[in-house]
Design a protein around this motif. Structure first.
Motif, PDB file in Angstrom:
ATOM      1  N   UNK A  49       6.828 -24.291  20.741  1.00 20.04           N
ATOM      2  CA  UNK A  49       8.090 -25.026  20.892  1.00 20.04           C
ATOM      3  C   UNK A  49       7.971 -26.162  21.905  1.00 20.04           C
ATOM      4  N   UNK A  50       6.750 -26.585  22.222  1.00 22.94           N
ATOM      5  CA  UNK A  50       6.538 -27.654  23.191  1.00 22.94           C
ATOM      6  C   UNK A  50       6.821 -29.034  22.614  1.00 22.94           C
ATOM      7  N   UNK A  51       6.530 -30.044  23.423  1.00 22.61           N
ATOM      8  CA  UNK A  51       6.790 -31.437  23.039  1.00 22.61           C
ATOM      9  C   UNK A  51       6.017 -31.855  21.797  1.00 22.61           C
ATOM     10  N   UNK A  56       5.885 -33.372  16.075  1.00 23.49           N
ATOM     11  CA  UNK A  56       5.374 -33.211  14.716  1.00 23.49           C
ATOM     12  C   UNK A  56       6.501 -32.885  13.742  1.00 23.49           C
ATOM     13  N   UNK A  57       7.402 -32.009  14.144  1.00 28.75           N
ATOM     14  CA  UNK A  57       8.540 -31.677  13.274  1.00 28.75           C
ATOM     15  C   UNK A  57       9.434 -32.889  13.043  1.00 28.75           C
TER      16      UNK A  57
END
Length: 127
Positions: A49-51, A56-57
């Protein structure tokens, strides 16, 4: 050498790459045409859940929206959900990219790779 063309009116997105043995001849990969695409947008399985995961999402959703604007619905899937028989637009440091010799760990800063591999497109950076 890579090139990208887009015909807005026809909704066609085409990417090509000059092959080493085909100087002067460009191979083309049609990502979508006349409102249809068989591609899926493929993300790495190991996203936290990082930057980087959020980026990417976000990139996948923007790409999905760009195709939707031209009447094409592309699913966003994880690499393990992607059927091998379907072409993919692989984003990030996927296993697919690594198995094809794309060494994203050697890239620095904002460097990235656009590479056509068979009937697939890889877009990867040092994520």
């Amino acid at each position: 050498m890579h090139r990208v063309r887009r015909w807005i009116g026809g909704g066609v997105v085409v990417c090509g790459m000059l092959g080493a043995g085909f100087a002067g001849h460009a191979a083309e990969l049609v990502l979508g045409e006349q409102g249809a695409s068989s591609f899926q947008i493929v993300l790495p399985d190991a996203l936290d859940e990082g930057d980087i995961a959020q980026s990417l999402r976000r990139a996948a959703r923007l790409l999905q929206q760009a195709f939707a604007t031209n009447g094409m619905g592309l699913a966003i899937v994880s690499e393990s959900e992607h059927p091998a028989e379907r072409p993919g637009i692989y984003l990030g440091a996927t296993r697919f990219a690594g198995r094809r010799g794309i060494a994203v760990g050697e890239l620095e800063g904002w460097q990235f790779v656009h590479k056509v591999v068979d009937e697939n497109l890889v877009i990867a950076g040092p994520d």
